[in-house]
Scaffold this active site. Structure first.
Site, mmCIF file in Angstrom:
data_model
loop_
_atom_site.group_PDB
_atom_site.id
_atom_site.type_symbol
_atom_site.label_atom_id
_atom_site.label_comp_id
_atom_site.label_asym_id
_atom_site.label_seq_id
_atom_site.Cartn_x
_atom_site.Cartn_y
_atom_site.Cartn_z
ATOM 1 N N TYR A 88 0.850 -1.205 0.000
ATOM 2 C CA TYR A 88 0.000 0.000 0.000
ATOM 3 C C TYR A 88 0.888 1.258 0.000
ATOM 4 O O TYR A 88 0.747 2.125 0.858
ATOM 5 C CB TYR A 88 -0.931 0.027 1.221
ATOM 6 C CG TYR A 88 -1.621 -1.282 1.545
ATOM 7 C CD1 TYR A 88 -2.842 -1.605 0.951
ATOM 8 C CD2 TYR A 88 -1.064 -2.194 2.444
ATOM 9 C CE1 TYR A 88 -3.492 -2.802 1.253
ATOM 10 C CE2 TYR A 88 -1.709 -3.387 2.749
ATOM 11 C CZ TYR A 88 -2.914 -3.685 2.156
ATOM 12 O OH TYR A 88 -3.540 -4.862 2.463
ATOM 13 N N GLU A 91 1.595 -1.357 -4.941
ATOM 14 C CA GLU A 91 0.451 -0.427 -4.952
ATOM 15 C C GLU A 91 -0.527 -0.879 -6.040
ATOM 16 O O GLU A 91 -0.123 -1.362 -7.092
ATOM 17 C CB GLU A 91 0.954 1.004 -5.199
ATOM 18 C CG GLU A 91 -0.077 2.045 -5.512
ATOM 19 C CD GLU A 91 -1.156 2.256 -4.454
ATOM 20 O OE1 GLU A 91 -0.835 2.400 -3.268
ATOM 21 O OE2 GLU A 91 -2.348 2.260 -4.836
ATOM 22 N N ASP A 115 0.637 0.411 5.137
ATOM 23 C CA ASP A 115 -0.147 1.627 5.383
ATOM 24 C C ASP A 115 -1.458 1.466 4.604
ATOM 25 O O ASP A 115 -1.671 2.122 3.582
ATOM 26 C CB ASP A 115 0.654 2.854 4.890
ATOM 27 C CG ASP A 115 -0.058 4.170 5.173
ATOM 28 O OD1 ASP A 115 -1.122 4.156 5.817
ATOM 29 O OD2 ASP A 115 0.453 5.218 4.736
ATOM 30 N N CYS A 146 -5.089 4.066 9.801
ATOM 31 C CA CYS A 146 -6.082 5.140 9.962
ATOM 32 C C CYS A 146 -7.450 4.523 10.271
ATOM 33 O O CYS A 146 -8.442 5.227 10.339
ATOM 34 C CB CYS A 146 -6.138 6.019 8.717
ATOM 35 S SG CYS A 146 -6.534 5.118 7.224
HETATM 36 C C1 LIG Z 1 -3.680 5.126 3.338
HETATM 37 S S1 LIG Z 1 -3.088 5.123 1.686
HETATM 38 C C2 LIG Z 1 -1.353 5.118 1.986
HETATM 39 C C3 LIG Z 1 -0.514 5.501 0.819
HETATM 40 C C4 LIG Z 1 0.936 5.884 1.111
HETATM 41 N N1 LIG Z 1 1.565 5.083 2.134
HETATM 42 C C5 LIG Z 1 1.041 7.351 1.421
HETATM 43 O O1 LIG Z 1 1.303 7.719 2.588
HETATM 44 O O2 LIG Z 1 0.856 8.149 0.493
HETATM 45 C C6 LIG Z 1 -3.475 3.488 1.186
HETATM 46 C C7 LIG Z 1 -2.984 3.112 -0.187
HETATM 47 O O3 LIG Z 1 -3.304 1.744 -0.427
HETATM 48 C C8 LIG Z 1 -3.650 1.582 -1.787
HETATM 49 N N2 LIG Z 1 -4.434 0.332 -1.860
HETATM 50 C C9 LIG Z 1 -5.723 0.146 -1.516
HETATM 51 N N3 LIG Z 1 -6.065 -1.146 -1.660
HETATM 52 C C10 LIG Z 1 -4.951 -1.799 -2.094
HETATM 53 C C11 LIG Z 1 -4.671 -3.144 -2.404
HETATM 54 N N4 LIG Z 1 -5.601 -4.091 -2.297
HETATM 55 N N5 LIG Z 1 -3.421 -3.459 -2.810
HETATM 56 C C12 LIG Z 1 -2.451 -2.508 -2.907
HETATM 57 N N6 LIG Z 1 -2.670 -1.214 -2.615
HETATM 58 C C13 LIG Z 1 -3.904 -0.857 -2.225
HETATM 59 C C14 LIG Z 1 -4.410 2.854 -2.116
HETATM 60 O O4 LIG Z 1 -4.420 3.088 -3.513
HETATM 61 C C15 LIG Z 1 -3.602 3.890 -1.341
HETATM 62 O O5 LIG Z 1 -2.557 4.387 -2.141
#
Ligand SMILES: C[S@@+](CC[C@H](N)C(=O)[O-])C[C@H]1O[C@@H](n2cnc3c(N)ncnc32)[C@H](O)[C@@H]1O
Length: 479
Positions: A322, A345, A406, A437
């Site tokens: 993520y 991601e 994350d 979060c």
């Molecule tokens: C809370 S954000 C954190 C992003 C990064 N760590 C930041 O601080 O900018 C969660 C991230 O998880 C990604 N995401 C959601 N579901 C996912 C999945 N099943 N596999 C990989 N990434 C995913 C979203 O696109 C998003 O970029």
């Protein structure tokens, strides 16, 4: 909802102090609740939950760097003139707002100027922006984390835009409001304008360098080394700070990746970012930098403290699930604490942004970015299958020292927990750094991981002051 800021300076101070106090109280109460939940999940070890409280008024009141509003037109009851207003949705209904105090100062200024000087302007000025306001239904304002850097305004229309005229007026709008870019979106069409007529932007908003509606930032990581003398033994202690402020007199300091080391041994490492305005990026710079600082401290601890199976200063590898636009990825890669990172991601726009940021910071030799689902990646790794075609240079998930996650509010995919638990025999993965979060999902995941991992450090910060949202940072270590 946040209270409106009072104009009287004495009251204002009282209110400001109280908003910092409220933020601290919110964290104290959250720490108490989390302590008792952790005690029931893991009986073995009690951890003290620290907090990173907000320290300035801007941190508690004017922190958001991305905001969207509906635009409503209302007729004045007396003079019958139409006036534009911003509105937010509450319980499915638009509620008109005059100000939005949680938006950062730059957004608040642009909001006011755009409404008062452009949309609700006199008839003569109306002509200058006659293609900007009609059929405008909503807008999004985004800034860099350091809000005096870049600001982008995106306007959404429910009727087709007259492209050439709109661009001409939007360019003028850019200059007046000092914006990096104005976008117009209407039924699948995307047009963009920048202050300079020379800078070509294609009609999908991509500039000639391929960066897409980008907001630029520089984050400074400060490594402080000092000697500690204890019982005639001298040890070097390294600590980290993270800030958006460049305190040097060097004007180029926010465009270069060159580190600077002072005579006292303090090193400043600038990390450059270009974040897409259209995809996720952390909307609260204070929370983002504090979380990054905590991560650096934990990596430093992991590297320095000898583990049972791990000598200090061993080469460390990290799997990040993520990863978004690489906010943590590129920073960690530049510390020298980890020698190998694979970052996963799902959103392709963020994968591209992350790859771009990796190149911008020259850490391609350290980081591999993979475009795939974290759960699928974990499943395939568990079964020793590589998930997608572009993972040639990635390692098997069982061979990392540290897992950094994350996830969105829903927490970890079950397959991610399974992968972390499956490694029991090989005992390679030793540490999990979990940025959360979503409180309930975090508790569920800690419970799932508890047979093999224990919480050794936990910290909370005020994710969205004035609301119930908290970000929790957890360091889990294999038992
Ligand atoms: C809370 S954000 C954190 C992003 C990064 N760590 C930041 O601080 O900018 C969660 C991230 O998880 C990604 N995401 C959601 N579901 C996912 C999945 N099943 N596999 C990989 N990434 C995913 C979203 O696109 C998003 O970029």
């Amino acid at each position: 909802m946040m209270m409106n800021k009072c104009d009287d300076s004495d009251d204002n101070n009282n209110y400001n102090n109280s908003s910092i106090r409220q933020s601290q109280e919110k964290l104290n109460q959250a720490a108490e609740r989390l302590s008792s939940r952790l005690a029931s999940i893991q009986q073995e070890k009690v951890v003290v939950i620290q907090s990173f409280p907000c320290q300035t008024n801007d941190e508690t009141e004017a922190y958001r760097c991305k905001c969207s509003f509906q635009i409503l037109q209302q007729q004045h009851p007396v003079n019958e003139e139409y006036r534009c207003h911003y509105a937010i949705r509450e319980e499915q209904r638009p509620v008109i707002i005059d100000t939005f105090p949680i938006a950062n100062r730059r957004i608040q200024t642009v909001m006011r100027q755009f409404r008062d000087d452009i949309l609700n302007t006199s008839a003569s000025n109306q002509d200058n922006f006659s293609f900007i306001s009609p059929s405008l239904t909503s807008c999004t304002l985004s800034t860099s984390w350091k809000h005096d850097m870049d600001c982008i305004l995106t306007l959404h229309y429910n009727q087709p835009i007259e492209v050439n005229e709109w661009k001409r007026q939007a360019r003028q709008l850019c200059s007046i409001l000092q914006l990096r870019q104005v976008n117009g979106r209407s039924k699948g069409l995307w047009v963009s304008a920048t202050p300079s007529a020379q800078q070509h932007l294609s009609d999908d908003g991509k500039d000639p360098h391929g960066s897409y509606n980008t907001l630029r930032d520089t984050v400074y990581m400060i490594r402080i080394r000092r000697q500690s003398i204890h019982c005639n033994d001298t040890n070097e202690i390294t600590s980290w700070e993270v800030t958006l402020n460049n305190n040097s007199n060097d004007n180029d300091a926010n465009t270069t990746t060159n580190s600077r080391t002072s005579t006292t041994g303090t090193t400043i490492i600038p990390v450059l970012y270009e974040k897409s305005e259209t995809a996720f990026f952390h909307p609260n710079p204070n929370a983002m930098t504090k979380a990054l600082q905590w991560m650096l401290q934990r990596l430093q601890y992991i590297q320095q403290v000898p583990q049972q199976q791990q000598a200090p200063s061993k080469t460390m590898s990290l799997l990040e699930l993520y990863c978004g636009c690489g906010a943590h990825t590129v920073a960690l890669a530049r510390t020298g604490l980890v020698q190998r990172i694979v970052a996963v991601e799902l959103d392709v726009r963020l994968v591209q942004a992350c790859q771009h940021n990796v190149a911008l910071n020259g850490v391609q030799d350290i980081v591999t970015v993979l475009s795939c689902d974290a759960g699928q990646y974990s499943k395939n790794s568990g079964s020793k299958k590589q998930p997608t075609s572009d993972v040639g240079s990635s390692m098997d998930a069982t061979s990392y020292d540290i897992l950094l996650v994350d996830p969105p509010k829903q927490g970890l995919d079950m397959a991610v927990c399974d992968m972390a638990l499956q490694q029991q025999e090989e005992k390679t993965l030793q540490h999990i750094l979990y940025i959360s979060c979503g409180h309930q999902a975090l508790l569920r995941d800690l419970q799932r991981l508890s047979p093999q991992y224990q919480v050794v450090d936990c910290c909370q910060l005020d994710l969205f002051p004035g609301t119930y949202s908290i970000e929790t940072l957890v360091h889990l270590q294999r038992k």
